[in-house]
Design an enzyme around this catalytic site. Structure first.
Site, PDB file in Angstrom:
ATOM      1  N   ASP A 320       0.867  -0.985  -0.214  1.00 48.15           N
ATOM      2  CA  ASP A 320       0.113  -0.231   0.288  1.00 48.15           C
ATOM      3  C   ASP A 320       0.264   0.940  -0.152  1.00 48.15           C
ATOM      4  O   ASP A 320       2.237   1.083   0.098  1.00 48.15           O
ATOM      5  CB  ASP A 320      -0.499   0.207   1.439  1.00 48.15           C
ATOM      6  CG  ASP A 320      -2.469  -0.681   1.130  1.00 48.15           C
ATOM      7  OD1 ASP A 320      -2.453  -0.906   0.067  1.00 48.15           O
ATOM      8  OD2 ASP A 320      -3.215  -1.056   1.983  1.00 48.15           O
ATOM      9  N   ASP A 624      -4.106  -2.129   4.899  1.00 50.12           N
ATOM     10  CA  ASP A 624      -5.166  -1.891   5.970  1.00 50.12           C
ATOM     11  C   ASP A 624      -6.431  -1.768   5.728  1.00 50.12           C
ATOM     12  O   ASP A 624      -7.433  -1.533   6.722  1.00 50.12           O
ATOM     13  CB  ASP A 624      -4.457   0.020   6.999  1.00 50.12           C
ATOM     14  CG  ASP A 624      -4.811   0.325   5.576  1.00 50.12           C
ATOM     15  OD1 ASP A 624      -5.328   0.295   4.277  1.00 50.12           O
ATOM     16  OD2 ASP A 624      -3.735   1.929   5.361  1.00 50.12           O
ATOM     17  N   ASP A 628      -8.560  -4.547   1.648  1.00 49.99           N
ATOM     18  CA  ASP A 628      -7.236  -5.248   1.149  1.00 49.99           C
ATOM     19  C   ASP A 628      -7.127  -6.804   1.783  1.00 49.99           C
ATOM     20  O   ASP A 628      -6.330  -8.205   1.626  1.00 49.99           O
ATOM     21  CB  ASP A 628      -6.215  -4.878   1.899  1.00 49.99           C
ATOM     22  CG  ASP A 628      -6.090  -3.254   1.733  1.00 49.99           C
ATOM     23  OD1 ASP A 628      -5.723  -3.268   1.156  1.00 49.99           O
ATOM     24  OD2 ASP A 628      -6.218  -2.052   2.237  1.00 49.99           O
TER      25      ASP A 628
END
Length: 883
Positions: A320, A624, A628
């Site tokens: 990310d 997070d 995801d």
């Protein structure tokens, strides 16, 4: 009960929650909101588990049979070894489970609770009955709650009820006796918020929750098995069969040669106990436990032990952007309205700085700031001189920039009290709130979201004087593109003004009814350690790709700062739209070649990971959010964020970063490689001894000669050296250059052909040396006990010299630093004292059949040890030159 009756029963306040004083009193009365520790079956069962190993069965059988043969000392020593091994296993299992429990507690669930009328973030174990708890998409429900307010709340209750589809919740009363799965006005501890938001009153905590009742019935102990330990278990079974077959053949050969049955069986027992690597399981477990602890110190908490082994093979990290590669402290740096732009000073959550407006006043700017602060669920507060955020960093940035313009969130809430909310989710791409205007008593809608989505919902835009005019979508999108090109994240704000028509408040009524007020562009700067960590990964042969839902220009700007993109390689940024337009074969190539993926949906992220795995990559994925979780579960290593991560992401992950920092991933890979190295070093060190001991006995049986080593002496060698010498390799520091190697091929065997040759080479030296010194001492007048003592000490001394060689499997022992592992030096010193004891103390002589030897014998033993070390050093040197 009605919600009102629940409030009265629990003596709480549906708006202000409990007071801090009352919460503390209830915490003392009801205890912490934690489940009872899962039992390991009691002390007796844990002790018995230590004997459940095929190799231990062989030792126990040998001990029993030697009793019937009248060899009571041998039997006692063998059984003592079994007990010592069980004690070591019991203590280590207890410590490993305690360590894992303490590590799990590091990833504590945070809960948002209203106390004293203020929204706070506290540890979930501090919640008490009567607390007013708020839930958002992605949260793990911390206690059993009766809902009092909600907005499109849907709960994934599959872990509790088996219901595979998220359940829509409501506030209504339900008939008495309604089953748990149908109590739609309740949410249960341990379930997950799939969408929407809500507020509920805690009605049960800890063991009194529905989850706690199930926990009491079935327990929740975590199995500590890993792929490596499972391989070792299979190895133990195969080795047991081989040992038993070899022992049977050896016994038969001895009898056919006319040797005494008792002596032959004693030799067979010696062969069996010599071939058993008693210390191997304990060494592997301890090395893994030390690795877990080392990773925790570097802020990487391992939730599933197999992650340690897989980390050493990772070839690609899909990360990310926000919070992992960047600081996750958003700061609005620029504002845009349909009549012009503004720069903003200051950074972080401290509301200090200014909006540089050059004396201009703008009604559009005022409404944009109002929308950003009012359509907002975050809170910023000052505590001990530090400004902290409770909520989303993007919303925190909008609160701070509004505060810089003099807009206080509490005053805004009083002037525009909120009536309803359309929460943000990844599909909707916007959030909207419905407010009453206190002065005029008319309603106003405040909205914020992605630029494309908000602009598409606007019928007009607001000028500096507050007048409305047709929206210029191209101008807004062009401005957003320019701001994103500076590495800024851009959100749009809009309102449905008080003088507008009140046509309802839902997804169908807002499109075409909003007025664009402006854009807010914020910066989340790269972490200072992220760029060096990316470089270290590249050096280690590990690729790094950024996968984000952010704008392509924003992602590209950050990627270039981190070294993921060259300035002239803009084509390596691929968007989700680009991916959808690619054929299957083009998709795979694009995924392999691109470094940055922007505007990617959860389904696309999952497909990216699957494609990379099909191309042979061992993929680590960071995440997070709720969206995801599929990719985290699919990845070889799922890595969640402890600070910013949702509970859904943490549950799906194998590893949790307590500091949310990408540099910690690089540190964890380094530690994982070190753990695997140390396990391999122990195996390469211990196997020559077991092989050599077995061969010594086998040669004696075949030749009809006297045994150079007794079973009790072999057990002494195996147990003392495994504990005092071999286990010290678990503390071996990582070798220099460990992150300059390419990733380990997961299909490669634990021991390469080169290492197997080295094991056989050292075992041969041990057999030859033991037979030479045994025969030499006897030919020079020593009795059998003295000759055996010399052979016993030769085995141990060669193991000591070889131990230093095994500190590195490829480099010279002198090049890695003699004093870099003080535990190994202490272990060698302790082993030396043990050898002096078994050689010169009369009680030890009686038990183990040893006898004192002279200084000249020690010199011959040391000479063999030096020769063995030199041979291994030459082997390493030749292989380096050939390689």
């Amino acid at each position: 009960m009605s919600a009102h009756e629940v409030v009265l029963l629990l003596e709480t306040d549906p708006q202000r929650g409990l007071s801090s004083t009352e919460a503390n009193r209830r915490l003392e009365r009801y205890g912490r909101n934690v489940l009872p520790a899962a039992g390991g079956g009691g002390v007796l069962r844990r002790i018995l588990r230590q004997f459940h190993n095929p190799l231990i069965y062989v030792l126990i059988a040998a001990s029993v049979v030697t009793v019937f043969l009248g060899e009571y000392v041998d039997s006692a020593v063998i059984f003592a070894v079994v007990l010592i091994n069980a004690a070591i296993g019991y203590v280590q299992e207890s410590r490993a489970e305690a360590a894992l429990d303490s590590l799990r507690s590091m990833v504590r669930t945070e809960a948002r609770v209203v106390r004293d009328g203020e929204l706070r973030s506290i540890s979930s174990d501090e919640l008490v009955p009567g607390d007013l708890v708020r839930l958002e998409a992605g949260d793990k429900v911390p206690v059993d709650l009766r809902l009092v307010r909600l907005a499109e709340l849907r709960i994934d209750e599959s872990a509790l009820t088996g219901e595979s589809v998220p359940v829509d919740k409501l506030e209504a009363e339900l008939p008495v006796g309604t089953p748990v799965a149908d109590r739609r006005n309740m949410v249960w501890s341990g379930t997950l918020v799939a969408a929407g938001s809500g507020t509920g009153i805690a009605v049960a905590t800890g063991a009194e929750t529905e989850l706690g009742q199930i926990h009491r019935l079935v327990g929740a102990a975590e199995v500590l098995a890993t792929p490596l330990t499972r391989k070792l278990a299979r190895f133990s079974k195969v080795l047991t069969v081989i040992i038993l077959v070899l022992a049977a053949v050896t016994f038969a050969v001895g009898l056919l040669r006319g040797q005494d049955a008792v002596e032959t069986f004693t030799a067979t027992v010696a062969l069996a106990v010599g071939a058993i690597p008693e210390g191997l399981p304990a060494a592997v477990t301890i090395t893994l436990a030390i690795g877990v602890t080392r990773m925790a110190r570097r802020r990487a908490v391992i939730r599933r032990l197999p992650a340690i082994e897989t980390l050493g093979s990772t070839t690609l990290v899909c990360s990310d952007k926000t919070g992992t590669l960047t600081e996750n402290q958003m700061t609005v740096r620029a504002l845009w309205t349909p009549d012009g732009g503004y720069e903003v000073t200051g950074s972080g959550y401290r509301p200090e700085g200014e909006i540089r407006d050059d004396g201009r006043s703008s009604e559009a700017l005022r409404w944009s700031l109002l929308a950003g602060a009012g359509c907002n669920d975050a809170r910023i507060r000052e505590q001990d001189g530090e400004w902290t955020l409770a909520g989303d960093p993007t919303e925190g940035a909008m609160l701070v920039v509004a505060a810089k313009a003099g807009i206080d969130q509490d005053e805004l809430a009083a002037d525009y009290p909120r009536r309803d909310t359309i929460p943000f989710d990844s599909t909707r791409q916007y959030m909207a709130t419905l407010h009453d205007e206190r002065v005029t008593r008319r309603t106003v809608v405040l909205a914020k979201g992605s630029v494309e989505r908000i602009v598409s919902m606007c019928r007009a835009e607001m000028g500096a004087d507050g007048a409305l005019r047709p929206v210029r979508a191209e101008a807004a999108l062009h401005a957003a593109e320019e701001l994103a090109g500076r590495g800024l994240r851009v959100l749009a704000t809009a309102v449905r003004p008080p003088d507008g028509a009140d046509d309802g408040f839902d997804d169908s009524s807002l499109p075409g009814a909003l007025v664009l007020t402006g854009l807010q562009a914020m910066l989340d700067p790269p972490r200072s350690a992220a760029a060096p960590a990316v470089r270290a990964c590249h050096t280690a042969g590990i690729g790094v790709k950024m996968i984000t839902g952010d704008h392509a220009a924003t992602a590209g700007a950050i990627a270039r700062q981190l070294g993921l993109l060259d300035e002239d390689r803009r084509d390596r940024v691929v968007t989700g739209t680009d991916l959808d337009g690619l054929p299957a074969e083009g998709f795979s190539d694009a995924v392999e070649n691109a470094a940055v993926f922007a505007r990617v949906s959860p389904a696309q992220k999952l497909r990216l990971v699957e494609t990379l795995q099909r191309r042979g990559h061992v993929v680590a994925v960071t995440g997070d959010g709720v969206n995801d979780a599929p990719a985290l579960r699919q990845a070889n290593i799922g890595i969640a964020m402890a600070r910013s991560g949702t509970e859904v992401a943490k549950e799906a992950a194998d590893m949790v970063l307590t500091d949310d920092d990408f540099a910690t991933i690089e540190a964890a890979v380094e530690e994982g490689r070190g753990v695997f190295d140390n396990i391999t070093k122990f195996i390469v060190w211990t196997l020559p001894t077991n092989l050599g001991e077995g061969l010594v006995v086998l040669v004696a049986i075949v030749l009809g000669a006297t045994l150079p080593l007794l079973p009790t002496q072999i057990l002494w060698i195996n147990m003392t050296t495994a504990v005092l010498l071999g286990l010290m390799l678990a503390f071996e520091p990582k070798e220099a250059g460990i992150m300059r190697r390419p990733p380990r091929d997961p299909g490669r065997p634990l021991l390469t052909a080169a290492l197997m040759i080295r094991i056989v080479l050292v075992a041969t030296l041990l057999v030859a040396g033991a037979w030479w010194i045994f025969q030499w001492e006897q030919s020079n007048g020593a009795d059998v006990a003295q000759a055996r003592t010399a052979a016993l000490n030769l085995f141990v001394v060669v193991e000591m010299f070889y131990l230093f060689s095994c500190r590195s499997l490829t480099r010279s022992a002198w090049r890695i630093g003699f004093f870099t592992n003080r535990w190994l030096l202490l272990g060698v010193a302790a082993q030396a004292l043990c050898q002096l004891a078994i050689t010169y103390l009369p009680p030890m002589n009686d038990i183990f059949g040893t006898a004192p030897i002279g200084v000249e014998v020690w010199l011959r033993i040391l000479a063999v040890g030096v020769v063995a070390a030199l041979v291994v050093a030459v082997d390493k040197r030749l292989r380096r030159n050939l390689g």
